[in-house]
Design a protein around this motif. Structure first.
Motif, PDB file in Angstrom:
ATOM      1  N   CYS A 294      10.759  38.418 -59.655  1.00 48.25           N
ATOM      2  CA  CYS A 294      10.594  39.641 -58.876  1.00 48.25           C
ATOM      3  C   CYS A 294      10.877  40.860 -59.741  1.00 48.25           C
ATOM      4  CB  CYS A 294      11.520  39.632 -57.661  1.00 48.25           C
ATOM      5  SG  CYS A 294      13.272  39.548 -58.091  1.00 48.25           S
ATOM      6  N   ALA A 295      10.611  42.040 -59.168  1.00 46.07           N
ATOM      7  CA  ALA A 295      10.764  43.281 -59.927  1.00 46.07           C
ATOM      8  C   ALA A 295      12.193  43.541 -60.363  1.00 46.07           C
ATOM      9  CB  ALA A 295      10.254  44.459 -59.099  1.00 46.07           C
TER      10      ALA A 295
ATOM     11  N   TYR B 218       2.151  43.142 -63.070  1.00 44.11           N
ATOM     12  CA  TYR B 218       3.125  42.508 -63.937  1.00 44.11           C
ATOM     13  C   TYR B 218       2.507  41.296 -64.640  1.00 44.11           C
ATOM     14  CZ  TYR B 218       6.260  45.152 -60.868  1.00 44.11           C
ATOM     15  OH  TYR B 218       6.866  46.150 -60.143  1.00 44.11           O
TER      16      TYR B 218
ATOM     17  N   ILE C 144       7.867  39.887 -65.411  1.00 40.96           N
ATOM     18  CA  ILE C 144       8.863  39.445 -64.436  1.00 40.96           C
ATOM     19  C   ILE C 144       8.944  37.924 -64.418  1.00 40.96           C
ATOM     20  CG2 ILE C 144       8.517  41.486 -63.008  1.00 40.96           C
ATOM     21  CD1 ILE C 144       6.994  39.770 -61.029  1.00 40.96           C
ATOM     22  N   THR C 145      10.133  37.428 -64.096  1.00 38.16           N
ATOM     23  CA  THR C 145      10.323  35.989 -63.913  1.00 38.16           C
ATOM     24  C   THR C 145      10.028  35.590 -62.480  1.00 38.16           C
ATOM     25  OG1 THR C 145      12.018  35.960 -65.635  1.00 38.16           O
ATOM     26  CG2 THR C 145      11.946  34.086 -64.125  1.00 38.16           C
TER      27      THR C 145
ATOM     28  N   ASP D  44      14.126  41.625 -61.982  1.00 39.16           N
ATOM     29  CA  ASP D  44      14.386  41.115 -63.329  1.00 39.16           C
ATOM     30  C   ASP D  44      13.321  41.558 -64.332  1.00 39.16           C
ATOM     31  OD1 ASP D  44      12.133  39.417 -63.049  1.00 39.16           O
ATOM     32  OD2 ASP D  44      13.349  37.840 -62.158  1.00 39.16           O
ATOM     33  N   ALA D  45      12.571  42.619 -63.996  1.00 43.32           N
ATOM     34  CA  ALA D  45      11.471  43.074 -64.848  1.00 43.32           C
ATOM     35  C   ALA D  45      11.977  43.632 -66.176  1.00 43.32           C
ATOM     36  CB  ALA D  45      10.649  44.139 -64.133  1.00 43.32           C
TER      37      ALA D  45
ATOM     38  N   TYR E 149       6.237  43.746 -56.168  1.00 43.68           N
ATOM     39  CA  TYR E 149       7.636  43.347 -56.125  1.00 43.68           C
ATOM     40  C   TYR E 149       7.895  41.927 -56.619  1.00 43.68           C
ATOM     41  CZ  TYR E 149       6.902  47.081 -52.725  1.00 43.68           C
ATOM     42  OH  TYR E 149       6.499  48.234 -52.099  1.00 43.68           O
TER      43      TYR E 149
ATOM     44  N   LYS F 211       6.021  37.812 -57.949  1.00 44.07           N
ATOM     45  CA  LYS F 211       4.878  37.100 -58.504  1.00 44.07           C
ATOM     46  C   LYS F 211       3.957  36.612 -57.388  1.00 44.07           C
ATOM     47  CE  LYS F 211       6.347  35.414 -63.031  1.00 44.07           C
ATOM     48  NZ  LYS F 211       5.105  35.813 -63.699  1.00 44.07           N
TER      49      LYS F 211
END
Length: 240
Positions: free
Chosen positions: A176-177, A239, A173-174, A179-180, A29, A31
């Motif tokens: 969390c998921a 990710y 991702i930046t 903004d994937a 979910y 990083k």
């Protein structure tokens, strides 16, 4: 009853945060760097819930006369039942952990492309490990100049290509998921037979000039010529 339900809900939510953050599940979910914040937040929620629940269960309450009188006249309060129903979604986190994003999400989102200001030579090694984001960036914006004549090791999962074939894909991702975005690379050459969506692969290949076009957002998708591909288990950090 509503107060007790609220405390139990808070306790379960804090426990769920601790459960996923003290294992590798949280990497589905967010990083990796967010882990300390999740642990701290979960611990704080658990402490607040326990203190509140203790006060509700063991400390004497001051009854509201008007409220009691209203109950004496036959008024029914159904808020307690509704409050307890809010516990169900939190229990689902314990019992059924949602998986990491895969080919389903990638197939409904256009590929992400990112340009850098410079493209230094790749490090020594044969094959040299390269992230999909780095490969796509070098292939599209550097025209593959820093990829030529190098054997590259790419890791990602297979996602179906409209019209046939497969992309090698990784979600980026930046934080969390939520903004994937997917990075898609079209596999050509020695692509394994019987490949299915979400199969993770270690691909050794070389740069191929040219690009395809993602029909979802009209962005370019680079090619890779597959020399060999090995099926692998999904990595801990799914990710990039």
């Amino acid at each position: 009853m509503i107060s007790e339900a609220r405390s139990v809900l808070l306790l379960l939510f804090g426990g769920a945060l601790l459960r996923i953050s003290l294992s590798d599940v949280y990497l589905r979910y967010v990083k990796a760097g967010v882990r300390p914040l999740l642990i701290a937040a979960g611990a704080i929620l658990v402490v607040i819930a326990l203190v509140t629940l203790f006060r509700e269960l063991f400390q004497p309450r001051t009854h509201d006369h008007d409220h009691d009188e209203g109950d004496a006249h036959g008024h029914k309060h159904g808020g307690g039942v509704v409050a307890w129903l809010l516990v169900l979604p939190v229990l689902a986190i314990f019992l059924i952990g949602p998986p990491a994003l895969g080919s389903y999400a990638a197939g409904r989102t256009g590929t992400a492309v990112a340009a850098k200001s410079q493209y230094p030579p790749l490090p020594a090694g044969n094959p040299v490990p390269v992230t999909l984001l780095d490969y796509a960036s070098r292939a599209i914006w550097d025209q593959g100049l820093s990829l030529n004549s190098r054997h590259l090791l790419l890791t990602g999962f297979a996602s179906p290509r409209p019209g046939g074939g497969f992309y090698l894909t990784r979600m980026v991702i930046t934080c969390c998921a939520a903004d994937a975005l997917p990075i898609k690379i079209e596999m050509r050459g020695n692509v394994p037979d019987g490949l299915s969506a979400n199969t993770w692969l270690n691909v050794v290949g070389t740069y191929v000039p040219g690009t395809d076009v993602d029909p979802l957002n009209r962005q370019p998708i680079p090619f890779v010529s597959v020399a060999s591909a090995k099926r692998i288990a999904a990595p801990e950090e799914v990710y990039e």
